[in-house]
Design an enzyme around this catalytic site. Structure first.
Site, PDB file in Angstrom:
ATOM      1  CG  ASN A  28     -29.778  54.251 -50.764  1.00 45.15           C
ATOM      2  OD1 ASN A  28     -30.986  54.204 -50.585  1.00 45.15           O
ATOM      3  ND2 ASN A  28     -29.208  53.849 -51.886  1.00 45.15           N
ATOM      4  CB  THR A  29     -33.382  57.794 -50.432  1.00 44.86           C
ATOM      5  OG1 THR A  29     -34.331  57.023 -49.680  1.00 44.86           O
ATOM      6  CG2 THR A  29     -32.966  57.020 -51.677  1.00 44.86           C
TER       7      THR A  29
ATOM      8  NE  ARG B 247     -39.822  51.805 -45.008  1.00 45.85           N
ATOM      9  CZ  ARG B 247     -40.435  52.324 -43.956  1.00 45.85           C
ATOM     10  NH1 ARG B 247     -41.136  53.435 -44.085  1.00 45.85           N
ATOM     11  NH2 ARG B 247     -40.354  51.750 -42.776  1.00 45.85           N
TER      12      ARG B 247
ATOM     13  CB  THR C 133     -33.469  55.529 -33.195  1.00 46.13           C
ATOM     14  OG1 THR C 133     -34.177  56.422 -34.076  1.00 46.13           O
ATOM     15  CG2 THR C 133     -32.005  55.932 -33.153  1.00 46.13           C
TER      16      THR C 133
ATOM     17  CB  SER D 172     -24.212  53.825 -31.405  1.00 43.86           C
ATOM     18  OG  SER D 172     -24.249  55.037 -30.663  1.00 43.86           O
TER      19      SER D 172
ATOM     20  CG  MET E 121     -23.090  55.837 -34.335  1.00 46.40           C
ATOM     21  SD  MET E 121     -22.722  54.760 -35.722  1.00 46.40           S
ATOM     22  CE  MET E 121     -24.101  53.615 -35.628  1.00 46.40           C
TER      23      MET E 121
ATOM     24  CG  HIS F 293     -34.118  64.927 -31.714  1.00 48.68           C
ATOM     25  ND1 HIS F 293     -34.096  64.537 -30.394  1.00 48.68           N
ATOM     26  CD2 HIS F 293     -32.927  64.536 -32.245  1.00 48.68           C
ATOM     27  CE1 HIS F 293     -32.947  63.923 -30.139  1.00 48.68           C
ATOM     28  NE2 HIS F 293     -32.227  63.904 -31.244  1.00 48.68           N
ATOM     29  CG  HIS F 294     -35.800  66.670 -37.041  1.00 49.59           C
ATOM     30  ND1 HIS F 294     -36.684  65.789 -37.623  1.00 49.59           N
ATOM     31  CD2 HIS F 294     -34.656  65.960 -36.817  1.00 49.59           C
ATOM     32  CE1 HIS F 294     -36.103  64.609 -37.759  1.00 49.59           C
ATOM     33  NE2 HIS F 294     -34.871  64.680 -37.279  1.00 49.59           N
TER      34      HIS F 294
ATOM     35  CE  LYS G 183     -34.888  61.121 -32.577  1.00 49.55           C
ATOM     36  NZ  LYS G 183     -34.324  60.118 -33.495  1.00 49.55           N
TER      37      LYS G 183
ATOM     38  CB  THR H 261     -29.293  60.225 -27.882  1.00 47.61           C
ATOM     39  OG1 THR H 261     -28.944  59.903 -29.231  1.00 47.61           O
ATOM     40  CG2 THR H 261     -28.093  60.851 -27.191  1.00 47.61           C
TER      41      THR H 261
END
EC number: 1.17.1.8
Length: 246
Positions: free
Chosen positions: A10-11, A36, A80, A104, A107, A137-138, A141, A148
């Site tokens: 959630n962070t 964590r 992922t 997924s 999404m 991607h950034h 990552k 994907t």
């Protein structure tokens, strides 16, 4: 009655977006979450929520599966980086015998449409066309090639096998790049002698991924999904059928 939704991770970037969205959601309550750095135990988050959403890391997802196999709850997984981890996939499959499990790597609705169009194109362009997938991607990552991009390759292989049989196993070039602050770009090219056909999807912000999660969350609640293993493609399919065949 509102459902309590717990966010695992959630962070993180996605976790933050989903936290804000769930706080104002008309049919959900934002329950206890896990990161964590939090003091809350993962088991406690599972026990105190009705539905779980996981955008964490493979090792956290595996621990989550162990807890859910004891206390099954519907779960949406966007984590992922474990495409080659058969242990996690086996646990996902086992859990899906008891509750809806939605997995997924991307999404967003646009990503689904890209996969659908890619599968159609794979049946039209034969072995004389080369296939290439580019993903960007950034720089922060971790996983590459992205989940994907791997799902696009799977869509191509599956479509060609269905249409041409085993006689035409595609050779797919795949490239990944990690630069800047790019949210996600995926480009599929079918390159022939005299033409190139390109299907490209670009995410301008992570909001598109968050919106996709909320669409799937609504389906879980409104359609009372039975136990099973789902992807976002499966849940978007009814929308595709309605638009194409209406």
């Amino acid at each position: 009655m509102k459902k309590s939704v717990g966010l695992i991770g959630n962070t993180g970037r996605m976790g933050g977006l989903l936290t804000e969205a769930l706080r104002s959601h008309p049919r959900c309550l934002l329950g206890k979450g896990f990161s964590r750095r939090s003091q809350t135990l993962l088991k406690e988050v599972v026990l105190e929520n009705d539905i779980l959403i996981d955008f964490s890391a493979p090792e956290v997802t595996e621990t989550l599966m162990d807890i859910l196999l004891v206390t099954p709850k519907p779960v949406i997984i966007g984590t992922t980086g474990f495409s080659d981890n058969s242990v996690i996939r086996d646990k996902l499959s086992l859990l899906s015998e008891y509750v809806p499990v939605i997995f997924s790597p991307n999404m967003s609705l646009g990503a689904y449409v890209q996969r659908r169009l890619t599968a159609c194109a794979a049946k039209l362009f034969d072995a004389s066309y080369d296939v290439r997938i580019l993903e960007t991607h950034h720089r922060t990552k971790v996983d590459a090639i992205s989940g994907t991009a791997l799902s696009l390759a799977e869509a191509i292989c599956s479509a060609k096998k269905d249409h041409f049989g085993d006689e035409q196993e595609p050779c797919i070039e795949m490239f990944g790049s990690r630069v800047g602050n790019i949210f996600g770009e995926h480009e599929v090219s079918f390159v022939g002698k005299n033409e190139r056909f390109v299907i490209r999807h670009e995410a301008f912000s992570r909001q598109t991924f968050s919106d996709g999660v909320l669409i799937i969350l609504r389906k879980i609640m409104e359609e009372r999904l039975p136990a099973g293993y789902y992807t976002s493609d499966v849940l978007y399919e009814s929308l595709f059928q309605e638009v194409v065949f209406d």
